[in-house]
Enzyme design. Structure first.
Site, PDB file in Angstrom:
ATOM      1  CB  SER A 466      -0.940  -0.051   1.201  1.00 34.27           C
ATOM      2  OG  SER A 466      -1.913   0.951   1.129  1.00 34.27           O
ATOM      3  CG  ASP A 552      -6.665  -1.762  -4.433  1.00 40.40           C
ATOM      4  OD1 ASP A 552      -7.323  -0.963  -3.738  1.00 40.40           O
ATOM      5  OD2 ASP A 552      -5.508  -2.103  -4.168  1.00 40.40           O
ATOM      6  CG  HIS A 598      -5.790  -1.668  -0.608  1.00 45.40           C
ATOM      7  ND1 HIS A 598      -4.803  -1.321  -1.498  1.00 45.40           N
ATOM      8  CD2 HIS A 598      -5.412  -1.132   0.582  1.00 45.40           C
ATOM      9  CE1 HIS A 598      -3.893  -0.593  -0.878  1.00 45.40           C
ATOM     10  NE2 HIS A 598      -4.243  -0.463   0.392  1.00 45.40           N
TER      11      HIS A 598
END
Length: 635
Positions: A466, A552, A598
């Site tokens: 991330s 995502d 995610h």
């Protein structure tokens, strides 16, 4: 290699994770816990043999979801459960009526969080496009109704709800990255309008607990702008009435606060070391308890009764499965709860270091290695980094980390600025116009590890996920010679283009972390100076393996695709210009997953991803050794 690694990881999962048990929810004499998609009920002192099953995802048609949160109504007549699909961040709330034959009472879609205000009144927040801005109340009385209670108008703010530990109030918490505001719902009168504690003040974060008609306010108000515990009467809760009760030491991270009738416990971190501060409301004494040096993370057991004499929690590290501990107020001591099924890890050494960054700031590093390892400079090293949002590096137990230790790897966790490991200032010093400090910290950490004999560049890999992709990608541009390979999961690598697109769900909310390049020319230039995508150049890059997710919502796939395309071109251009015998071209692999999201993946999907990552790292670092021997022979 991937297949072999998967088999070993499954064995470790069965050996450690499945046997360690999930945190338990204690309500009176009953204990609720979740295992393998089922929720069970047992008596507090009963063994696992005497349990009732209350809920099963498979039996009720939710086989593709996993249980994320459980809330039991005060009288234990109802149970609310949140279910999350592995392919989406949207959550479904299922309300069960308990009894001899539990039944589904209601299903509510797109719910982020929920709490019982009373036995039959549930408050919940709705989620849309990753945002929570509405709070609803629904009743399970004979005259059932649902109504909107609160709406947040500012797109920078995210709304959550929570109950105070004594269940006197339900709090509606509206938070941005830097500012917060709290409203109180009186649980004795849940239909009354919420009352405001203190209007939002820019730069002031606060959270509220309650005890004996006083609010205990955890806040950044006042100097220094770190968390401190203050208190004020419920009837006059404005900031002018806040009185200091306890201030944290400098460079200390507050992980959690647990309230009891006569005590509160602060769960704290300082330079990676965990400890408890037990504060007496009666004598105002503070007892500080240092926890085992191997411990890196806390996990509290949910909803302890405020009158209980014991606080239960779990300790863990990347290579130590969760261990259960209890703190007794009466005995004033810490007790390790024996769990026979979980083997004890004895072959791993934990070291804590401090690296001196470019501006002389000392940056903590946590290092794990096998106690039997010799010649550490020849061992492979996997470095982890995050450094954003004031969030600590994830240091919970993972089977793959233990596997790496058993195979002789060194694991290093770099607690760089931008994260929260040393408190709120540590975050402020690494966000917006200070982002480059996190990069300088990461460079200093890796350099120190090598200087101290923990591996060397050709045996070193970097891992990030991330927002950690910003610093990892930036290091690849500025110091590619420090590492041989890099593994990124859903990485944020196209910062500038993403922050220029205000139609994306999180862009406005994220401006407090990265800045607003649309409104500030200096900010635009600064982001451009470190953004991984913007700074790719023709040079020798490490090999890179990127996992991205088709669904995502947080990291646009287009940005990852642009980054990979540009990186491949730069690496190939460099190879074509410097072609010679023994030269190598980095492998730059993009693995786009149709499933997973995610934040969460199923164990099976996660297992496949991790196995591919480890196979890639083993192959790359093995090739580095072969290439070194080949070049020596050639010379």
């Amino acid at each position: 290699m991937t297949k072999r690694i998967k088999t070993t990881l499954e064995e470790l999962h069965n050996k450690y994770t499945l046997n360690s048990g999930s945190p338990r929810i204690r309500v009176g004499e009953n204990v609720y816990f979740e295992e393998n998609g089922c929720i069970f009920l047992s008596k507090a002192d009963a063994g696992k043999a005497n349990v009732d099953i209350l809920f099963s995802t498979e039996d009720l048609g939710f086989s593709d979801a996993f249980i994320e949160r459980i809330r039991i109504s005060p009288d234990q007549r109802y149970m609310a459960i949140s279910l999350k699909s592995e392919n989406s961040e949207e959550t479904t709330c299922v309300i069960m009526k308990l009894g001899d034959f539990p039944v589904v009472k209601e299903v509510i879609s797109n719910v982020f969080n929920f709490e019982w205000a009373t036995n039959d009144v549930l408050y919940y927040t709705s989620q849309k496009n990753l945002k929570c801005q509405n709070v609803f109340m629904t009743t399970f009385t004979n005259q059932k109704h649902t109504k909107l209670v609160y709406t947040e108008q500012d797109a920078r703010f995210f709304v959550d709800i929570c109950c105070t530990k004594d269940r006197r109030f339900l709090t509606i918490n509206s938070n941005s990255k830097t500012t917060s505001e709290v409203w109180l719902v009186d649980c004795r009168h849940p239909f009354k309008l919420p009352t405001l504690v203190q209007p939002r003040t820019k730069g002031v974060i606060y959270h509220v607990e309650h005890r004996n008609d006083e609010l205990y306010i955890l806040t950044t108000y006042g100097e220094p702008a770190e968390y401190k515990l203050m208190k004020a009467p419920v009837a006059s809760s404005g900031i002018e009435n806040w009185q200091l009760f306890y201030a944290l030491e400098e460079k200390t991270k507050l992980v959690d606060l647990e309230m009891f009738s006569d005590h509160c416990i602060m769960f704290l971190k300082n330079a990676g070391q965990l400890y408890l501060n037990v504060i007496s409301f009666v004598s105002h004494s503070v007892q500080s308890i240092k926890l085992p040096t191997w411990a890196c993370e806390f996990e509290l057991e949910s909803h302890p009764e405020p009158t209980t004499g014991t606080c239960y929690f779990q300790l863990t590290s990347p290579v130590h499965p969760p261990k259960r501990f209890a703190y007794s107020f009466k005995e004033n001591n810490l007790i390790e709860q024996a769990v026979q099924e979980v083997p004890i890890i004895t072959n791993c050494h934990t070291t804590r270091l401090l690296a001196k960054s470019k501006d002389e700031t000392l940056v903590p590093i946590t290092v794990f290695h096998n106690t039997n390892s010799k010649e550490l400079h020849r061992k492979p090293l996997l470095v982890h980094v995050y450094g954003a949002y004031g969030i600590d590096l994830n240091m919970s137990f993972r089977e793959e980390k233990l596997l790496l230790i058993e195979e002789g790897w060194i694991l290093a966790y770099c607690h760089v600025r931008g994260g929260g490991e040393l408190g709120l200032r540590w975050h402020r010093d690494g966000c917006q116009h200070n982002k480059l400090k996190g990069l300088h910290d990461l460079r200093a950490c890796i350099s120190l590890l090598h200087e101290l004999g923990f591996s060397q560049p050709k045996h070193t890999a970097l891992a990030a996920a991330s927002a950690g992709g910003v610093l990892a990608g930036a290091l690849c541009n500025t110091d590619p010679e420090l590492i041989r390979a890099m593994v990124l999961q859903a990485p944020f690598v196209d910062v500038l283009n993403t922050m220029m697109q205000t139609h994306l769900p999180l862009t406005i909310e994220e401006q407090e972390e990265w800045g607003n390049p649309l409104a500030d020319e200096k900010c635009l230039k600064y982001i451009k100076s470190y953004c991984p995508y913007q700074n790719i150049k023709t040079q020798c890059y490490p090999s890179v393996f990127i996992t991205a997710y088709e669904n995502d919502q947080r990291i646009p796939l287009t940005g990852v695709l642009r980054y990979v395309q540009k990186l491949r071109k730069a690496a190939l251009d460099h190879a074509s210009r410097t072609s010679q015998k023994g030269n190598w071209i980095p492998n730059i692999i993009l693995d786009i997953q149709a499933t997973g999201s995610h934040c969460d993946s199923s164990w099976e999907d996660s297992l496949n991803e991790v196995a591919r990552h480890l196979a890639f790292l083993n192959k790359e670092l093995e090739e580095a050794c072969h290439l070194q021997h080949h070049n020596k022979s050639y010379k």
